[in-house]
Design a protein around this motif. Sequence first.
Motif, PDB file in Angstrom:
ATOM      1  N   GLY A 118      39.606  31.825  43.868  1.00 25.49           N
ATOM      2  CA  GLY A 118      38.529  31.392  42.990  1.00 25.49           C
ATOM      3  C   GLY A 118      39.053  30.763  41.717  1.00 25.49           C
ATOM      4  O   GLY A 118      39.821  31.396  40.977  1.00 25.49           O
ATOM      5  N   TYR A 122      34.655  34.546  33.669  1.00 28.05           N
ATOM      6  CA  TYR A 122      35.279  35.754  34.199  1.00 28.05           C
ATOM      7  C   TYR A 122      35.277  36.889  33.175  1.00 28.05           C
ATOM      8  O   TYR A 122      35.204  38.070  33.539  1.00 28.05           O
ATOM      9  N   ARG A 163      31.572  42.907  40.284  1.00 24.96           N
ATOM     10  CA  ARG A 163      31.625  41.509  40.728  1.00 24.96           C
ATOM     11  C   ARG A 163      33.047  40.963  40.624  1.00 24.96           C
ATOM     12  O   ARG A 163      33.507  40.227  41.503  1.00 24.96           O
ATOM     13  N   SER A 169      35.255  39.589  43.880  1.00 32.21           N
ATOM     14  CA  SER A 169      35.858  38.255  43.902  1.00 32.21           C
ATOM     15  C   SER A 169      37.363  38.329  44.125  1.00 32.21           C
ATOM     16  O   SER A 169      37.927  37.579  44.930  1.00 32.21           O
ATOM     17  N   ASP A 180      40.067  37.040  47.413  1.00 34.79           N
ATOM     18  CA  ASP A 180      41.314  36.287  47.263  1.00 34.79           C
ATOM     19  C   ASP A 180      42.497  37.077  47.809  1.00 34.79           C
ATOM     20  O   ASP A 180      43.410  36.514  48.423  1.00 34.79           O
TER      21      ASP A 180
END
Length: 219
Positions: free
Chosen positions: A52, A130, A137, A141, A145
């Motif tokens: 991301g 971020y 959250r 995320s 990754d």
Amino acid sequence: MSTTNPQASLPAADFHEVIKSRRSVRKYDPDFKLTDEEIKELLTTATLAPSGSNMQPWRFIVITDSELKQKLLPIAFNQEQVVAASAVIAVLVDLQAYTEAPRIYGKAVEAGYMNEETAAKLVENMNRFYGSLPQERALQSALIDGGLVSQQLMLAARARGLDTVPMAGYNVDQFRELLQISDRYANVMLIALGKAAQPGHPTVRLHVDEITHWNGFNV
């Protein structure tokens, strides 16, 4: 100790063959050793995985020391691959990886991929977005990754004639205590890496028609 260069042994592996031949291997040749440089090459290939905003939150702990492996063995419920494999790679994710944005985008400027104004704007955006994400959250995320880089590492290994097994079966709390890992980092998985002493057994997959829905999800 094996002196075979795994990268040279499979210089032009077919991508589909790599995918089809990957197995979860649990029996490893304890005499086969990878060099630090060979492991670094595999990790370098793995880090070409997407992430991301290119924040690359993955972090690796490479465990090759015999004494440390023995300490890890009971934490990993005595799974023998922990001590027999050439290395165990612990894949973690940095929940504050966005703070590396200046360094990441700075490298992009040096490479000529963007100008300094664009980089500065992106850094500002990363800090704002971020930095305000709820912890749940941010973890979700980062784990996505972490999964991407883990799969890429396993395929990179198979392309070089090596074997792996992803491991979620271990005591995460004890592992974190052993390695003194701070709350900034979250565990993704352990990956045993080496040369199979016995091949992984073949498995079956559900047919794509059983798991795929077109233009909706009617179940």
